[in-house]
Write a protein that holds these residues in place. Structure first.
Motif, PDB file in Angstrom:
ATOM      1  N   THR A 298      -4.708   5.277 -10.896  1.00  0.00           N
ATOM      2  CA  THR A 298      -6.160   5.471 -10.982  1.00  0.00           C
ATOM      3  C   THR A 298      -6.868   4.139 -11.131  1.00  0.00           C
ATOM      4  O   THR A 298      -7.927   3.908 -10.514  1.00  0.00           O
ATOM      5  CB  THR A 298      -6.493   6.397 -12.159  1.00  0.00           C
ATOM      6  OG1 THR A 298      -5.853   7.664 -11.968  1.00  0.00           O
ATOM      7  CG2 THR A 298      -7.996   6.613 -12.285  1.00  0.00           C
ATOM      8  N   LEU A 299      -6.303   3.248 -11.940  1.00  0.00           N
ATOM      9  CA  LEU A 299      -6.880   1.911 -12.098  1.00  0.00           C
ATOM     10  C   LEU A 299      -6.883   1.172 -10.765  1.00  0.00           C
ATOM     11  O   LEU A 299      -7.886   0.541 -10.394  1.00  0.00           O
ATOM     12  CB  LEU A 299      -6.081   1.128 -13.136  1.00  0.00           C
ATOM     13  CG  LEU A 299      -6.439  -0.355 -13.287  1.00  0.00           C
ATOM     14  CD1 LEU A 299      -7.863  -0.515 -13.834  1.00  0.00           C
ATOM     15  CD2 LEU A 299      -5.427  -1.059 -14.191  1.00  0.00           C
ATOM     16  N   MET A 300      -5.782   1.207 -10.055  1.00  0.00           N
ATOM     17  CA  MET A 300      -5.704   0.526  -8.760  1.00  0.00           C
ATOM     18  C   MET A 300      -6.738   1.083  -7.791  1.00  0.00           C
ATOM     19  O   MET A 300      -7.408   0.328  -7.063  1.00  0.00           O
ATOM     20  CB  MET A 300      -4.297   0.668  -8.186  1.00  0.00           C
ATOM     21  CG  MET A 300      -3.195   0.025  -9.017  1.00  0.00           C
ATOM     22  SD  MET A 300      -3.302  -1.780  -9.077  1.00  0.00           S
ATOM     23  CE  MET A 300      -2.729  -2.189  -7.414  1.00  0.00           C
TER      24      MET A 300
ATOM     25  N   ARG B 147      -9.548   2.562  -8.613  1.00  0.00           N
ATOM     26  CA  ARG B 147     -10.872   2.152  -9.093  1.00  0.00           C
ATOM     27  C   ARG B 147     -11.205   0.726  -8.708  1.00  0.00           C
ATOM     28  O   ARG B 147     -12.343   0.404  -8.358  1.00  0.00           O
ATOM     29  CB  ARG B 147     -10.914   2.302 -10.622  1.00  0.00           C
ATOM     30  CG  ARG B 147     -12.285   2.038 -11.231  1.00  0.00           C
ATOM     31  CD  ARG B 147     -12.215   2.035 -12.744  1.00  0.00           C
ATOM     32  NE  ARG B 147     -11.643   0.792 -13.273  1.00  0.00           N
ATOM     33  CZ  ARG B 147     -11.451   0.546 -14.558  1.00  0.00           C
ATOM     34  NH1 ARG B 147     -11.764   1.485 -15.462  1.00  0.00           N
ATOM     35  NH2 ARG B 147     -10.949  -0.604 -14.960  1.00  0.00           N
ATOM     36  N   GLU B 148     -10.198  -0.146  -8.728  1.00  0.00           N
ATOM     37  CA  GLU B 148     -10.410  -1.559  -8.429  1.00  0.00           C
ATOM     38  C   GLU B 148     -10.300  -1.867  -6.936  1.00  0.00           C
ATOM     39  O   GLU B 148     -10.453  -3.021  -6.531  1.00  0.00           O
ATOM     40  CB  GLU B 148      -9.390  -2.409  -9.194  1.00  0.00           C
ATOM     41  CG  GLU B 148      -9.484  -2.292 -10.711  1.00  0.00           C
ATOM     42  CD  GLU B 148     -10.802  -2.825 -11.243  1.00  0.00           C
ATOM     43  OE1 GLU B 148     -11.268  -3.866 -10.731  1.00  0.00           O
ATOM     44  OE2 GLU B 148     -11.360  -2.198 -12.164  1.00  0.00           O
ATOM     45  N   GLY B 149     -10.025  -0.849  -6.119  1.00  0.00           N
ATOM     46  CA  GLY B 149      -9.907  -1.064  -4.688  1.00  0.00           C
ATOM     47  C   GLY B 149      -8.681  -1.849  -4.290  1.00  0.00           C
ATOM     48  O   GLY B 149      -8.695  -2.576  -3.287  1.00  0.00           O
ATOM     49  N   LEU B 150      -7.582  -1.697  -5.054  1.00  0.00           N
ATOM     50  CA  LEU B 150      -6.348  -2.447  -4.803  1.00  0.00           C
ATOM     51  C   LEU B 150      -5.286  -1.519  -4.229  1.00  0.00           C
ATOM     52  O   LEU B 150      -5.108  -0.386  -4.687  1.00  0.00           O
ATOM     53  CB  LEU B 150      -5.832  -3.067  -6.107  1.00  0.00           C
ATOM     54  CG  LEU B 150      -6.793  -4.032  -6.808  1.00  0.00           C
ATOM     55  CD1 LEU B 150      -6.236  -4.445  -8.168  1.00  0.00           C
ATOM     56  CD2 LEU B 150      -7.039  -5.258  -5.937  1.00  0.00           C
ATOM     57  N   SER B 151      -4.567  -1.992  -3.231  1.00  0.00           N
ATOM     58  CA  SER B 151      -3.511  -1.213  -2.616  1.00  0.00           C
ATOM     59  C   SER B 151      -2.263  -1.240  -3.485  1.00  0.00           C
ATOM     60  O   SER B 151      -1.884  -2.287  -4.024  1.00  0.00           O
ATOM     61  CB  SER B 151      -3.174  -1.778  -1.235  1.00  0.00           C
ATOM     62  OG  SER B 151      -1.992  -1.170  -0.725  1.00  0.00           O
ATOM     63  N   ILE B 152      -1.589  -0.082  -3.586  1.00  0.00           N
ATOM     64  CA  ILE B 152      -0.348  -0.041  -4.361  1.00  0.00           C
ATOM     65  C   ILE B 152       0.820  -0.606  -3.557  1.00  0.00           C
ATOM     66  O   ILE B 152       1.930  -0.713  -4.083  1.00  0.00           O
ATOM     67  CB  ILE B 152      -0.030   1.384  -4.847  1.00  0.00           C
ATOM     68  CG1 ILE B 152       0.240   2.333  -3.674  1.00  0.00           C
ATOM     69  CG2 ILE B 152      -1.155   1.901  -5.712  1.00  0.00           C
ATOM     70  CD1 ILE B 152       0.757   3.698  -4.121  1.00  0.00           C
ATOM     71  N   ASP B 153       0.576  -0.968  -2.308  1.00  0.00           N
ATOM     72  CA  ASP B 153       1.610  -1.588  -1.487  1.00  0.00           C
ATOM     73  C   ASP B 153       1.350  -3.068  -1.228  1.00  0.00           C
ATOM     74  O   ASP B 153       2.065  -3.698  -0.435  1.00  0.00           O
ATOM     75  CB  ASP B 153       1.739  -0.846  -0.156  1.00  0.00           C
ATOM     76  CG  ASP B 153       2.264   0.568  -0.339  1.00  0.00           C
ATOM     77  OD1 ASP B 153       3.305   0.728  -1.003  1.00  0.00           O
ATOM     78  OD2 ASP B 153       1.620   1.511   0.151  1.00  0.00           O
ATOM     79  N   ALA B 154       0.346  -3.621  -1.893  1.00  0.00           N
ATOM     80  CA  ALA B 154       0.046  -5.048  -1.748  1.00  0.00           C
ATOM     81  C   ALA B 154       0.832  -5.863  -2.772  1.00  0.00           C
ATOM     82  O   ALA B 154       1.164  -5.366  -3.861  1.00  0.00           O
ATOM     83  CB  ALA B 154      -1.450  -5.291  -1.930  1.00  0.00           C
ATOM     84  N   ASP B 155       1.122  -7.099  -2.437  1.00  0.00           N
ATOM     85  CA  ASP B 155       1.813  -8.003  -3.359  1.00  0.00           C
ATOM     86  C   ASP B 155       0.922  -8.268  -4.567  1.00  0.00           C
ATOM     87  O   ASP B 155      -0.236  -8.695  -4.423  1.00  0.00           O
ATOM     88  CB  ASP B 155       2.135  -9.313  -2.633  1.00  0.00           C
ATOM     89  CG  ASP B 155       3.024 -10.239  -3.451  1.00  0.00           C
ATOM     90  OD1 ASP B 155       3.385  -9.880  -4.590  1.00  0.00           O
ATOM     91  OD2 ASP B 155       3.354 -11.327  -2.933  1.00  0.00           O
ATOM     92  N   ILE B 156       1.446  -8.007  -5.755  1.00  0.00           N
ATOM     93  CA  ILE B 156       0.634  -8.115  -6.972  1.00  0.00           C
ATOM     94  C   ILE B 156       0.959  -9.358  -7.788  1.00  0.00           C
ATOM     95  O   ILE B 156       0.417  -9.536  -8.887  1.00  0.00           O
ATOM     96  CB  ILE B 156       0.821  -6.872  -7.866  1.00  0.00           C
ATOM     97  CG1 ILE B 156       2.321  -6.674  -8.179  1.00  0.00           C
ATOM     98  CG2 ILE B 156       0.205  -5.644  -7.223  1.00  0.00           C
ATOM     99  CD1 ILE B 156       2.616  -5.577  -9.168  1.00  0.00           C
TER     100      ILE B 156
END
Length: 403
Positions: A114-116, A118-127
């Motif tokens: 949910t946080l990801m 909300r922040e517009g971040l992909s869960i498949d992007a390098d973090i």
């Protein structure tokens, strides 16, 4: 419950020498949190399943709890065609919190996803560049790392489980647990296992916890309250570690009852009523069976396209198989925070998770097709077999299918 179709819950009360030791501890964690749990007594499971009246179910659950030396058990069943029910055995009660152990992972996964979102971040992007409190490179993180990998145990993270801290001891910060844990049975997490393979890792969830805190600027417990507990009305759940019994009133804490088992206190008897788990995402949830069932219900609603306070994107990501948990042909798969049974046509036929903390055992299972959910929380080592009997029996309980 999120929907009137589930009915109202009815209550039934019956009142660093680390390597060798760590390997043994991890083996215990894997046995109870990762593989299929021992089935307990098939005969007892069948008796529970065949019970014709609610008061008979209650009696059978009480008998099995006594047989397994479980002095507190909280079981909740949600089924769409009848009123849902909660059973409280021994010292358990409607407002009594118990540790959910690795069932924490599903709730943490929902909150982090949910946080990801909300922040517009992909869960498949390098973090790797999203961390501010740890240097991933120091963890041998020389390859891209994603949230999906961390939450599916496929990111190569070490440290299978966490043993907990004795009450009253100072608890390390989230980042320190990853890089320099003070517990003698815990090692720093490394990203050194083969990427893409399933390796059960509380350490991976700890990295995800740090990521959530770094991105949000909030302590993990506060973040999960805002993103999961408040929206879902989970008023009997908290990731607070350590927990203050006075601060959760009128809720109470159901203490662990592990007797003299050396393994419960990590090779010594558990002398406290419970241990503290600052590894909140991996093992730090305090909850009730009814509150946890409410969470699972919301995830299933979202995945099925029904109204829910859980995002459909989040629910579908959680229920998407990522990796088989073992090479066995009949092995369950792991999604994000959830163990999944998947049919040959790709249909998810079961979602579940088990959990083991010192003195506590937990298990839930749900059938997405029938929408039936069973959650069982217990306060003793015998809860491993008891939970399996109760969950299997109540998932099959024929009386619950009648209008």
């Amino acid at each position: 419950m999120p929907s009137d179709r589930k009915g109202r819950i009815m209550i039934f009360t019956t009142q660093r020498i680390k390597t060798t030791a760590l390997s043994a501890f991890t083996a215990v964690i894997l046995l109870c949190s990762c593989s299929d749990i021992p089935r307990g007594s098939p005969e007892a499971t069948s008796r529970i399943a065949a019970a014709e009246a609610t008061n008979r179910v209650e009696t059978l659950l009480r008998e099995r709890a006594q047989h397994h030396a479980v002095t507190a058990a909280s079981i909740t069943v949600i089924s769409p065609d009848v009123a849902s029910a909660s059973y409280f055995i021994g010292t358990a009660n409607e407002s009594g919190l118990m540790q959910a152990a690795s069932l924490s992972k599903a709730v943490a996964a929902a909150g982090i996803l949910t946080l990801m979102e909300r922040e517009g971040l992909s869960i498949d992007a390098d973090i790797r560049d999203r961390f501010t409190s740890i240097d991933i490179q120091q963890l041998r993180g020389d390859k891209p790392l994603t949230v999906r990998e961390l939450l599916s145990h496929t990111g190569g993270a070490t440290q299978g489980g966490y043993p907990g801290y004795r009450r009253g001891k100072p608890l390390p910060a989230s980042a320190a647990i990853v890089t320099d844990p003070p517990h003698r049975l815990v090692s720093a997490v490394e990203l050194s296992l083969p990427k893409g393979e399933f390796h059960y890792s509380g350490g991976g969830y700890q990295i995800a916890q740090v990521l959530a805190e770094d991105i949000s600027g909030q302590p993990f417990a506060e973040l999960m309250e805002a993103l999961v507990f408040d929206p879902l009305g989970m008023t009997a759940s908290t990731f607070a570690q350590p927990i203050d019994p006075d601060s959760v009133a009128p809720l109470t804490i159901i203490p662990a009852d592990s007797g003299a088992r050396l393994s419960e206190g990590l090779f010594r008897p558990l002398r406290e009523d419970w241990l503290d788990y600052p590894e909140q995402a991996a093992a730090g949830l305090w909850t009730t069976s009814a509150d946890y069932a409410r969470f699972v219900d919301a995830v299933l609603d979202a995945a099925a396209g029904r109204p829910s306070r859980v995002s459909p994107t989040v629910a579908n990501a959680m229920l998407r198989p990522v990796a088989a948990m073992s090479p066995d042909a009949d092995s369950p798969s792991y999604g994000l925070g959830l163990m999944l049974r998947v049919d040959t046509d790709g249909t998810v036929t079961s979602i579940s998770h088990s959990g083991l903390n010192a003195g506590y055992r937990a298990l839930f299972e749900a059938d997405p097709q029938s929408e039936r959910i069973v959650v069982s929380l217990t306060n003793a080592p015998g809860g491993t077999a008891f939970n399996r009997e109760a969950v299997d029996g109540l998932l099959r309980h024929e009386a619950l299918t009648q209008p």
